[in-house]
Design a protein around this motif. Sequence first.
Motif, PDB file in Angstrom:
ATOM      1  N   ILE A  90       0.864  -1.191   0.000  1.00 16.22           N
ATOM      2  CA  ILE A  90       0.000   0.000   0.000  1.00 16.22           C
ATOM      3  C   ILE A  90       0.895   1.235   0.000  1.00 16.22           C
ATOM      4  O   ILE A  90       1.321   1.727   1.047  1.00 16.22           O
ATOM      5  CB  ILE A  90      -0.947   0.014   1.221  1.00 16.22           C
ATOM      6  CG1 ILE A  90      -1.759  -1.274   1.272  1.00 16.22           C
ATOM      7  CG2 ILE A  90      -1.881   1.215   1.162  1.00 16.22           C
ATOM      8  CD1 ILE A  90      -2.643  -1.400   2.498  1.00 16.22           C
ATOM      9  N   THR A  91       1.221   1.726  -1.201  1.00 16.22           N
ATOM     10  CA  THR A  91       2.126   2.867  -1.325  1.00 16.22           C
ATOM     11  C   THR A  91       1.388   4.147  -1.692  1.00 16.22           C
ATOM     12  O   THR A  91       2.009   5.198  -1.804  1.00 16.22           O
ATOM     13  CB  THR A  91       3.194   2.574  -2.396  1.00 16.22           C
ATOM     14  OG1 THR A  91       2.544   2.304  -3.642  1.00 16.22           O
ATOM     15  CG2 THR A  91       4.031   1.362  -1.993  1.00 16.22           C
ATOM     16  N   ALA A  92       0.076   4.048  -1.895  1.00 19.16           N
ATOM     17  CA  ALA A  92      -0.733   5.227  -2.232  1.00 19.16           C
ATOM     18  C   ALA A  92      -2.056   5.152  -1.478  1.00 19.16           C
ATOM     19  O   ALA A  92      -2.486   4.078  -1.047  1.00 19.16           O
ATOM     20  CB  ALA A  92      -0.992   5.295  -3.742  1.00 19.16           C
ATOM     21  N   ASP A  93      -2.683   6.320  -1.299  1.00 21.65           N
ATOM     22  CA  ASP A  93      -3.980   6.346  -0.616  1.00 21.65           C
ATOM     23  C   ASP A  93      -4.983   5.446  -1.338  1.00 21.65           C
ATOM     24  O   ASP A  93      -5.078   5.458  -2.570  1.00 21.65           O
ATOM     25  CB  ASP A  93      -4.531   7.772  -0.571  1.00 21.65           C
ATOM     26  CG  ASP A  93      -3.864   8.608   0.516  1.00 21.65           C
ATOM     27  OD1 ASP A  93      -3.565   8.050   1.588  1.00 21.65           O
ATOM     28  OD2 ASP A  93      -3.637   9.803   0.287  1.00 21.65           O
ATOM     29  N   ILE A  94      -5.720   4.688  -0.564  1.00 22.57           N
ATOM     30  CA  ILE A  94      -6.781   3.858  -1.135  1.00 22.57           C
ATOM     31  C   ILE A  94      -8.099   4.612  -1.125  1.00 22.57           C
ATOM     32  O   ILE A  94      -8.961   4.394  -1.965  1.00 22.57           O
ATOM     33  CB  ILE A  94      -6.904   2.529  -0.360  1.00 22.57           C
ATOM     34  CG1 ILE A  94      -5.637   1.696  -0.593  1.00 22.57           C
ATOM     35  CG2 ILE A  94      -8.152   1.750  -0.769  1.00 22.57           C
ATOM     36  CD1 ILE A  94      -5.634   0.374   0.131  1.00 22.57           C
ATOM     37  N   GLY A  95      -8.227   5.540  -0.196  1.00 23.32           N
ATOM     38  CA  GLY A  95      -9.480   6.287  -0.101  1.00 23.32           C
ATOM     39  C   GLY A  95     -10.436   5.613   0.847  1.00 23.32           C
ATOM     40  O   GLY A  95     -10.149   4.565   1.430  1.00 23.32           O
ATOM     41  N   PRO A  96     -11.621   6.185   1.029  1.00 30.02           N
ATOM     42  CA  PRO A  96     -12.587   5.614   1.969  1.00 30.02           C
ATOM     43  C   PRO A  96     -13.088   4.252   1.500  1.00 30.02           C
ATOM     44  O   PRO A  96     -13.381   4.062   0.316  1.00 30.02           O
ATOM     45  CB  PRO A  96     -13.721   6.654   1.991  1.00 30.02           C
ATOM     46  CG  PRO A  96     -13.589   7.399   0.705  1.00 30.02           C
ATOM     47  CD  PRO A  96     -12.132   7.411   0.379  1.00 30.02           C
ATOM     48  N   ILE A  97     -13.164   3.309   2.433  1.00 27.77           N
ATOM     49  CA  ILE A  97     -13.663   1.962   2.155  1.00 27.77           C
ATOM     50  C   ILE A  97     -14.904   1.747   3.002  1.00 27.77           C
ATOM     51  O   ILE A  97     -14.849   1.859   4.232  1.00 27.77           O
ATOM     52  CB  ILE A  97     -12.616   0.888   2.496  1.00 27.77           C
ATOM     53  CG1 ILE A  97     -11.309   1.152   1.757  1.00 27.77           C
ATOM     54  CG2 ILE A  97     -13.151  -0.501   2.178  1.00 27.77           C
ATOM     55  CD1 ILE A  97     -10.173   0.238   2.187  1.00 27.77           C
ATOM     56  N   ARG A 155      -3.175  -4.538  -8.115  1.00 28.43           N
ATOM     57  CA  ARG A 155      -2.041  -3.611  -8.130  1.00 28.43           C
ATOM     58  C   ARG A 155      -2.255  -2.619  -9.268  1.00 28.43           C
ATOM     59  O   ARG A 155      -2.402  -3.021 -10.422  1.00 28.43           O
ATOM     60  CB  ARG A 155      -0.731  -4.364  -8.339  1.00 28.43           C
ATOM     61  CG  ARG A 155      -0.339  -5.302  -7.194  1.00 28.43           C
ATOM     62  CD  ARG A 155      -0.020  -4.553  -5.923  1.00 28.43           C
ATOM     63  NE  ARG A 155       0.616  -5.426  -4.961  1.00 28.43           N
ATOM     64  CZ  ARG A 155       1.920  -5.467  -4.729  1.00 28.43           C
ATOM     65  NH1 ARG A 155       2.743  -4.661  -5.409  1.00 28.43           N
ATOM     66  NH2 ARG A 155       2.412  -6.294  -3.839  1.00 28.43           N
ATOM     67  N   ASP A 156      -2.245  -1.339  -8.946  1.00 21.16           N
ATOM     68  CA  ASP A 156      -2.541  -0.281  -9.918  1.00 21.16           C
ATOM     69  C   ASP A 156      -1.236   0.226 -10.528  1.00 21.16           C
ATOM     70  O   ASP A 156      -0.418   0.862  -9.852  1.00 21.16           O
ATOM     71  CB  ASP A 156      -3.287   0.860  -9.220  1.00 21.16           C
ATOM     72  CG  ASP A 156      -3.842   1.876 -10.204  1.00 21.16           C
ATOM     73  OD1 ASP A 156      -3.373   1.913 -11.352  1.00 21.16           O
ATOM     74  OD2 ASP A 156      -4.742   2.636  -9.817  1.00 21.16           O
ATOM     75  N   SER A 157      -1.053  -0.043 -11.816  1.00 21.80           N
ATOM     76  CA  SER A 157       0.181   0.368 -12.495  1.00 21.80           C
ATOM     77  C   SER A 157       0.306   1.886 -12.585  1.00 21.80           C
ATOM     78  O   SER A 157       1.415   2.413 -12.725  1.00 21.80           O
ATOM     79  CB  SER A 157       0.230  -0.246 -13.899  1.00 21.80           C
ATOM     80  OG  SER A 157      -0.875   0.187 -14.676  1.00 21.80           O
ATOM     81  N   THR A 158      -0.822   2.607 -12.499  1.00 23.13           N
ATOM     82  CA  THR A 158      -0.763   4.072 -12.571  1.00 23.13           C
ATOM     83  C   THR A 158      -0.378   4.693 -11.230  1.00 23.13           C
ATOM     84  O   THR A 158      -0.149   5.892 -11.148  1.00 23.13           O
ATOM     85  CB  THR A 158      -2.124   4.653 -13.019  1.00 23.13           C
ATOM     86  OG1 THR A 158      -3.104   4.431 -11.991  1.00 23.13           O
ATOM     87  CG2 THR A 158      -2.579   4.006 -14.302  1.00 23.13           C
ATOM     88  N   LYS A 159      -0.329   3.859 -10.168  1.00 19.80           N
ATOM     89  CA  LYS A 159       0.032   4.344  -8.834  1.00 19.80           C
ATOM     90  C   LYS A 159       1.199   3.545  -8.269  1.00 19.80           C
ATOM     91  O   LYS A 159       1.180   3.096  -7.124  1.00 19.80           O
ATOM     92  CB  LYS A 159      -1.174   4.274  -7.901  1.00 19.80           C
ATOM     93  CG  LYS A 159      -2.320   5.189  -8.315  1.00 19.80           C
ATOM     94  CD  LYS A 159      -3.463   5.161  -7.296  1.00 19.80           C
ATOM     95  CE  LYS A 159      -4.557   6.141  -7.705  1.00 19.80           C
ATOM     96  NZ  LYS A 159      -5.686   6.163  -6.732  1.00 19.80           N
TER      97      LYS A 159
END
Length: 379
Positions: free
Chosen positions: A13-20, A254-258
């Motif tokens: 987790i290297t970037a904000d995931i936001g509200p879950i 895994r999000d390649s843009t993040k």
Amino acid sequence: MIVNISPKPNTSITADIGPIELTNVTIFAGENNAGKTTLVKAIGDYLKEQNITVLHIPAERVLIDNEIKTGNASDPLRNTLMELVEVSFDTSNITSLIHDIESILPLEFGKYNVDKTELIVKTKNASSSEYEKAIKEVYIKKLIESFYIKDNYIGKADIEVSKVGQGAERLIIASLLKYLVDKQKERNGMSDQKTCIVFEEPEIYLHPKLKQDLYSFLSEIANDHLSNVMVIMTTHDPYFIDLASQFKIYKTFRDSTKNYSTQIIEIKNNRYLNYDSSSEINYLIFGVPTPSYFLELYEGKKISYMLKNNQASLSYKKFDDEIASVLNLEQLEKDDHNEDVTFVTRLRHDLAHPSSVLTIENFKKWGEMSIQKLQELPE
């Protein structure tokens, strides 16, 4: 409940995931190495900060003999039993015992008249809570050591739990969780203390019937308003998704843009069918085309077209003409009446009227492309 997970150093987790948004049952599904374990551990830590009891059952082997007998604080069976003991343990006996040791034991020792010797009991060096914890640890250790499996196939009744298969171990954990929830309700009515059960890959090592039973149990306690329990599960099993399609499901990836950080997408936001289709959920999560999803999507789009055009019926040929027109597809295949159709409708016919090897080969050739084309059809 809404939780916010910020980036975690040295994790996926290297970037904000936001509200879950968490509901009574929440499922995080995705491929291996998507970061599901890291995510649910982070959520568990967040919930603990909100004074919510978290019982975490990991995907790996849950009963390792040495860890249990040495009181490993991370062992899920031990932690479940500790919660059970917390519900049912009478601490007044411990307080009484400490008082007796402090005052009565020195008097009893003094009756022996040992020359210039007396017994001093300094229980004040340890708090009653420390005595309580120590006694509970011993109690739990003895409880765990008392568990045995009886195998009626081979007529053996004293198999240690740590020696049985992992599927059986996970069902023992589930049984204890159910007992714990019932004891909490028995003691408190509707408990003020909220509990979250984090169960990673509950389906592993279980055949489909037991998967269904375990899912039903988890769903039952999460939907019991008196238990005040919510359940978080991770999975990469399409069958388990099939069972749980009505609950909140997040695709974890895994999000390649993040920078390939673990991220989530709520599946229901990306639906093409207007109902909870487990075959569609599995396709959207795992990206694996299946004949069942293709057929559902084809028939669903055909019905939508009929409703939109106020038609009571519609032939497959006329619907295929619409597909060809809207999607600009050439009708290079032949149907059973030797009329030109798209590969999409030809595949639908092959699956509805299978011809063994030909059907399999045609789905390999056209399946994924046909699904993608049908998804492009407007409602």
